[in-house]
Motif scaffolding. Structure first.
Motif, short mmCIF file in Angstrom:
data_model
loop_
_atom_site.label_atom_id
_atom_site.label_comp_id
_atom_site.label_asym_id
_atom_site.label_seq_id
_atom_site.Cartn_x
_atom_site.Cartn_y
_atom_site.Cartn_z
N SER A 17 39.23 46.44 54.46
CA SER A 17 40.23 45.92 53.71
C SER A 17 40.28 44.27 54.65
N LEU A 18 40.45 43.27 53.90
CA LEU A 18 41.22 42.36 53.85
C LEU A 18 42.95 41.80 53.37
N TYR A 59 47.69 40.68 37.02
CA TYR A 59 46.83 40.20 35.71
C TYR A 59 45.88 40.51 36.42
N TYR A 60 44.40 40.84 36.28
CA TYR A 60 43.47 40.98 37.38
C TYR A 60 42.25 40.38 36.39
N ALA A 61 41.07 40.76 36.97
CA ALA A 61 40.22 40.15 36.25
C ALA A 61 39.46 41.45 36.79
N LYS A 65 39.85 45.29 39.42
CA LYS A 65 40.87 45.56 39.19
C LYS A 65 41.04 47.37 40.09
N GLY A 66 41.43 48.01 40.03
CA GLY A 66 41.94 48.94 40.90
C GLY A 66 41.26 48.69 42.59
N ARG A 67 40.87 47.88 42.96
CA ARG A 67 40.73 47.57 43.44
C ARG A 67 41.54 46.71 44.95
N LEU A 81 46.81 38.61 48.26
CA LEU A 81 46.14 39.25 47.70
C LEU A 81 45.79 40.48 49.35
N GLN A 82 45.91 41.68 48.27
CA GLN A 82 45.29 42.54 49.02
C GLN A 82 44.37 43.70 48.82
#
Length: 123
Positions: A17-18, A59-61, A65-67, A81-82
């Motif tokens: 993670s970052l 909103y996500y690409a 999504k989900g990550r 941005l996690q």
């Protein structure tokens, strides 16, 4: 003039993670959309995520999504941005972006850019 300053990139192993941060200054952001694009070597810049400042809707690409999770801190004028469960294909330079009067139905069209921060995910 709106300025965006990013931090938090680096090298991480796959599955790690970052968290990226982007602090904005020089504007009033109540109508803004703020978010992230990325550009991998040899590829075009692509949309990652955006948050509508007024109501924090995100909103996500599909690829993230989900990550990935985008959030904002109103007091600090900062967007985050996690990034979890990172994959080698997430390797890119990540750019903070902002658009005045963001309308989700019309898409996120950045008017302002940060300097970019590199993210490298090793396999």
């Amino acid at each position: 003039q709106v300025q965006l300053v990013e931090s938090g990139g680096g090298l991480v192993q796959a599955g790690g993670s970052l968290r990226l941060s982007c602090t904005a200054s020089g504007g009033t952001f109540s109508t803004y959309g703020m978010g992230w694009f990325r550009q991998a070597p040899g590829k075009e810049r692509e949309f990652v995520s955006v948050i509508k400042w007024s109501d924090a809707r995100t909103y996500y690409a599909d690829s993230v999504k989900g990550r990935f999770t985008t959030s904002r801190d109103n007091i600090k004028n900062t967007v985050y941005l996690q990034m979890n469960s990172l994959k080698p294909e997430d390797t890119a330079v990540y750019y903070c972006a902002a658009q005045n009067v963001f309308i989700p139905a019309l898409g996120f069209k950045s008017e302002y850019w940060g300097q970019g921060t590199p993210v490298t995910v090793s396999s």
